[in-house]
Every structure is written in structure tokens, then in C-alpha cells.
Write an enzyme that holds these catalytic residues in place. Structure first.
Site, PDB file in Angstrom:
ATOM      1  N   TYR A 287      34.161  43.289  24.591  1.00  0.00           N
ATOM      2  CA  TYR A 287      35.393  42.541  24.855  1.00  0.00           C
ATOM      3  C   TYR A 287      35.226  41.110  24.326  1.00  0.00           C
ATOM      4  CZ  TYR A 287      38.930  40.557  28.108  1.00  0.00           C
ATOM      5  OH  TYR A 287      39.998  39.927  28.671  1.00  0.00           O
TER       6      TYR A 287
ATOM      7  N   LYS B 192      42.674  45.839  35.820  1.00  0.00           N
ATOM      8  CA  LYS B 192      43.231  46.958  35.064  1.00  0.00           C
ATOM      9  C   LYS B 192      43.563  48.113  36.009  1.00  0.00           C
ATOM     10  CE  LYS B 192      42.360  44.144  31.745  1.00  0.00           C
ATOM     11  NZ  LYS B 192      41.182  44.090  30.898  1.00  0.00           N
TER      12      LYS B 192
ATOM     13  N   ARG C 277      34.208  31.787  51.853  1.00  0.00           N
ATOM     14  CA  ARG C 277      33.669  32.125  50.533  1.00  0.00           C
ATOM     15  C   ARG C 277      32.837  33.406  50.541  1.00  0.00           C
ATOM     16  NH1 ARG C 277      31.646  26.845  48.947  1.00  0.00           N
ATOM     17  NH2 ARG C 277      29.648  27.591  49.705  1.00  0.00           N
TER      18      ARG C 277
ATOM     19  N   ASP D 245      30.075  47.194  30.914  1.00  0.00           N
ATOM     20  CA  ASP D 245      31.478  46.936  31.215  1.00  0.00           C
ATOM     21  C   ASP D 245      32.142  48.307  31.283  1.00  0.00           C
ATOM     22  OD1 ASP D 245      34.222  46.437  31.128  1.00  0.00           O
ATOM     23  OD2 ASP D 245      33.940  44.548  30.061  1.00  0.00           O
TER      24      ASP D 245
HETATM   25  C1  PLP Z   1      40.481  42.826  30.549  1.00  0.00           C
HETATM   26  C2  PLP Z   1      39.041  43.099  30.363  1.00  0.00           C
HETATM   27  C3  PLP Z   1      38.078  42.278  30.936  1.00  0.00           C
HETATM   28  C4  PLP Z   1      38.425  41.002  31.659  1.00  0.00           C
HETATM   29  O1  PLP Z   1      39.180  41.207  32.805  1.00  0.00           O
HETATM   30  P1  PLP Z   1      40.147  40.038  33.340  1.00  0.00           P
HETATM   31  O2  PLP Z   1      40.437  40.467  34.720  1.00  0.00           O
HETATM   32  O3  PLP Z   1      41.322  40.022  32.434  1.00  0.00           O
HETATM   33  O4  PLP Z   1      39.356  38.765  33.293  1.00  0.00           O
HETATM   34  C5  PLP Z   1      36.760  42.623  30.771  1.00  0.00           C
HETATM   35  N1  PLP Z   1      36.397  43.711  30.075  1.00  0.00           N
HETATM   36  C6  PLP Z   1      37.298  44.520  29.499  1.00  0.00           C
HETATM   37  C7  PLP Z   1      36.823  45.711  28.736  1.00  0.00           C
HETATM   38  C8  PLP Z   1      38.642  44.243  29.618  1.00  0.00           C
HETATM   39  O5  PLP Z   1      39.537  45.030  29.008  1.00  0.00           O
END
Ligand code: PLP
Length: 395
Positions: free
Chosen positions: A114, A211, A60, A186
Site C-alpha cells: 500500500y 474497509k 487511552r 497487511d
Molecule cells: C486502506 C488501506 C490501508 C490504510 O487504512 P486507513 O484506515 O485508510 O488508514 C492499509 N492497507 C491497505 C491494504 C489498505 O487498502
């Protein structure tokens, strides 16, 4: 082998995290799959402290595969103390929030966050006695007026999800620091390559690595990179919650990271071409892309960012959902689906008015979010041109 802060970004992307003790001399750290770590004696087992970092302890706490990715991400954020990995971007967001907030606290949350980030605030933080107050993404330094005695954190996302408002991060950070309030962003759209958030004074930089870091739409992964003042708090909460990312996903993240710079440069070039073309179309009322000179956030974007990624929205001029559906359903090259940041183009209908509470979303027509991939932009433009004709036929 390891990067250093004086190296250029491309050099750091190639060298980051490749410590000999982790790679054992090969170029890429292998996938270390582990739950149990075996000790040679009771004495050795007892001597390994539970809060150990970057030492084999138990699966972990990660293995060299996860540490190599985490350390590479730290190297991309000058001034950061460390990075922790999560099984998704959303898990990174929620753990960062939980680490910084306690019952009775208030978090100031950007209204363009988001949607699942909002849902966590409204459904989970609320239940645990933490209040969320949403603020206008364009508030800038006036956020000082919202900071109260219980405000413990300010959450930013710039540009915002779906509508791409650019926030005045330095002004918000200055107001937060004056009151001892933690800031977290973010940073998924820009990545540390185009916006090194920690160097801009933000305490926690959150990435949905799903992403652009992974970059190939084939793994879920998140990361939080922390400034020294909040690092221990983040690490403790992450360990207490049992958050960790698997070594295979971390390995995919590392593999993607090495080409993230060249991919992002091409996403940007393609997106600029497609967005510029869309901006001149009579069926399009607005293109929401801060890299375009006419965008309301362009001046702030130019001041603070060193590039733009391939994600933006368009607002259609008039028309209705049926026209939007006809446009989207017939697209040949744009896939339809959630997420983005892979090599391929995507398009989805978006309805920001459903998820705003501090501001009102007013638009000339229905909106579409586009992710511009690495295809030839002229082919994407032809696909969109045919789509706009289907939209216009129903307007
Ligand atoms: C997709 C996304 C997330 C979440 O990511 P996941 O890996 O899909 O959980 C968080 N913030 C933004 C701006 C996103 O586009």
C-alpha cells in the site's frame, strides 16, 4: 457469551467479544465514552498498574467497547495473543513497524505494498536509521537470500495493493523463522475470515478495519493482532505512542463485524461474476483477481485462502488515459474515491508503475481498480459495458 476456536467462523463472528462483564447483559456492548476513570481512594488509584490490560485505567487504554472489538478480532485469529486498535489502518501499519524495528535494522518490504506504507518507510523509518529493502512479491522462499544480519522484519501484503500478486506466505514465513526474523502482513484484503494469518505462522496481522470490518464507509479504524512472541512489544509501543481508537468508531467496527461474513460472501459472488464478465471483454487485456482460474496467483490463492473479497483491478487493452477518464467519469453506479470495503461499488484509475522500485510494472494499457459492492451484479455489468464503449470510442 464468547466464541471458541472449535466453532465455525460464522459462529465466532456472532459470538466473539460478547463477554457479560462488557455487555452487562445487552446483546451489543454499549458505547463507553471515557477519558477519566474515577477511583474510590488513593490506595485504589495507586494499586492500578500502568500497563493494565482490559481493566478501566484511563481512556487511552480503552473501555469495554474497544476491548470487545479487539477481543473479537483476536478470536478470529487462532493462536493470537491479543489485538490493539488504532485510529486508522495506516496507524496500525506504522505502529506495528515501529514496534518491531530499531535504528540499524533493515525491513524487507514487499514491492506491491500500500503506497502510504512505503511512504512511511521512505520518509520516517529512513530518518530514524532503519533501512527498507523492497522485494518482488513473487519471491517466495528465495527471500532467504535477502535476509542479512540486520534484517529484523519482513512485511507482506497479499494480494498486493493495486496489482493483486499473491505471495507464498508459508515459504516466506519458513525462511523468516529459520533466521529469527519477525513477519507481519497487511491482511486487509482477505481479512482473518479468508486468511487467518497468525495460524499461518505470521507474527503480526494488520487490518485496515476502515474497509470490510466497518463495512459501511463511515468510520476510520485499524487493528493489529499479534502472536504471543511479539504481543508485549506491540502493546508497549502502542501505549508509548499514545495510540488508541475512539469508542464510537470501535462500536461501528463491532456492528460491522457481525455481518462481515455474509457481506464478504456476497462481495465475492458479485466480484466473481463481474470479473468473469470483464475477462471475456475485448477492451480488457487482463483482470487482476486471484479468484479467477486464469490469474497467475490462482494456485497459491486456492492453496492458502478460503475466499476472495470484492477488490480487483483491470488492465485495459491499448488506449490511453483519455479513454480511461471517459470510462470512469460516465459511470452511474460506481463511485469514485479512495478506500473500499463498504457496501457500495467504487472505481479509480491506478498507475502502479509510479510506486514500484524492485520490480517493473508493464501493462497493455491503463489500469482501473474496482471495488464490487452489494448491488445487483447485472446492473454493475451494464454500467461497465457502457463505460467500456466510451473507452473503445477513444482508442
Ligand atoms: C486502506 C488501506 C490501508 C490504510 O487504512 P486507513 O484506515 O485508510 O488508514 C492499509 N492497507 C491497505 C491494504 C489498505 O487498502
Amino acid at each position: 457469551m464468547s466464541g471458541n476456536d472449535a466453532d465455525g467462523k460464522a459462529t465466532r463472528l456472532a459470538a466473539a467479544g460478547r463477554r457479560k462483564e462488557w455487555t452487562q447483559g445487552v446483546v451489543n456492548p454499549p458505547v463507553w465514552r471515557a477519558s477519566t476513570i474515577l477511583y474510590d481512594s488513593v490506595a485504589e488509584l495507586r494499586s492500578r498498574p500502568q500497563d493494565t490490560h482490559e481493566k478501566l485505567y484511563y481512556g487511552r487504554r480503552g473501555t469495554p467497547t474497544q476491548w470487545a472489538l479487539a477481543s473479537a478480532l483476536t478470536e478470529l485469529e487462532p493462536g493470537a495473543a491479543g489485538t490493539l486498535l488504532y485510529p486508522s489502518g495506516l496507524a496500525a501499519v506504522t505502529t506495528a513497524l515501529l514496534a518491531m524495528l530499531s535504528p540499524g535494522d533493515q525491513v524487507l518490504m514487499v514491492d506491491s505494498a500500500y503506497e502510504p506504507t512505503r511512504a512511511f518507510c521512505d520518509k520516517i523509518l529512513k530518518k530514524h536509521g532503519i533501512e527498507t529493502r523492497y522485494y518482488d512479491p513473487l519471491i517466495g522462499g528465495d527471500i532467504a537470500g535477502l535476509i542479512g544480519d540486520t534484517t529484523a522484519a519482513i512485511f507482506l501484503e497479499s494480494p498486493g495493493s493495486l496489482t493483486f500478486e499473491v505471495q507464498d506466505v508459508p515459504a516466506i514465513v519458513a525462511a523468516a523463522k529459520a533466521r529469527g526474523v519477525v513477519t507481519m502482513i497487511d491482511n486487509t484484503w482477505a481479512t482473518p475470515l479468508f486468511f487467518p494469518a497468525i495460524a499461518h505462522g505470521v507474527d503480526l496481522s494488520i487490518l485496515a478495519c476502515t474497509k470490510y470490518v466497518v463495512g459501511h464507509s463511515d468510520a476510520m479504524l485499524g487493528a493489529v493482532t499479534a502472536a504471543p512472541g511479539v504481543w508485549e512489544k506491540l502493546r508497549t509501543m502502542t501505549h508509548l505512542l499514545g495510540q488508541c481508537a475512539g469508542p464510537d468508531d470501535a462500536w461501528l467496527g463491532l456492528r460491522g463485524l457481525r455481518t462481515m461474513g455474509v457481506r464478504l460472501a456476497q462481495h465475492q459472488a458479485n466480484a466473481l461474476k463481474v470479473a468473469g464478465w470483464l475477462a471475456d471483454r475485448p477492451e480488457v487485456a487482463r483482470v487482476l483477481y486471484p479468484a479467477l482460474p486464469g490469474d497467475p496467483g490462482h494456485a497459491l490463492w486456492r492453496r492458502d485462502f478460503s475466499g476472495a473479497s470484492g477488490l480487483f483491478s483491470i488492465v485495459l487493452d491499448g488506449g490511453n488515459d483519455a479513454g480511461r477518464v471517459a470510462m470512469l467519469d460516465g459511470l452511474r453506479l460506481f463511485g469514485m474515491g479512495f478506500s473500499w470495503g463498504g457496501f457500495e461499488s467504487l472505481a479509480i484509475p491506478v498507475d502502479p508503475q509510479r510506486i514500484r522500485s524492485a520490480t517493473r510494472w508493464q501493462a497493455e494499457g491503463p489500469a482501473i481498480r474496482l471495488h464490487i459492492g452489494l448491488e445487483d451484479p447485472d446492473d454493475l455489468i451494464a454500467d461497465l459495458e457502457a463505460g467500456l464503449a466510451r473507452f473503445a470510442a477513444l482508442r
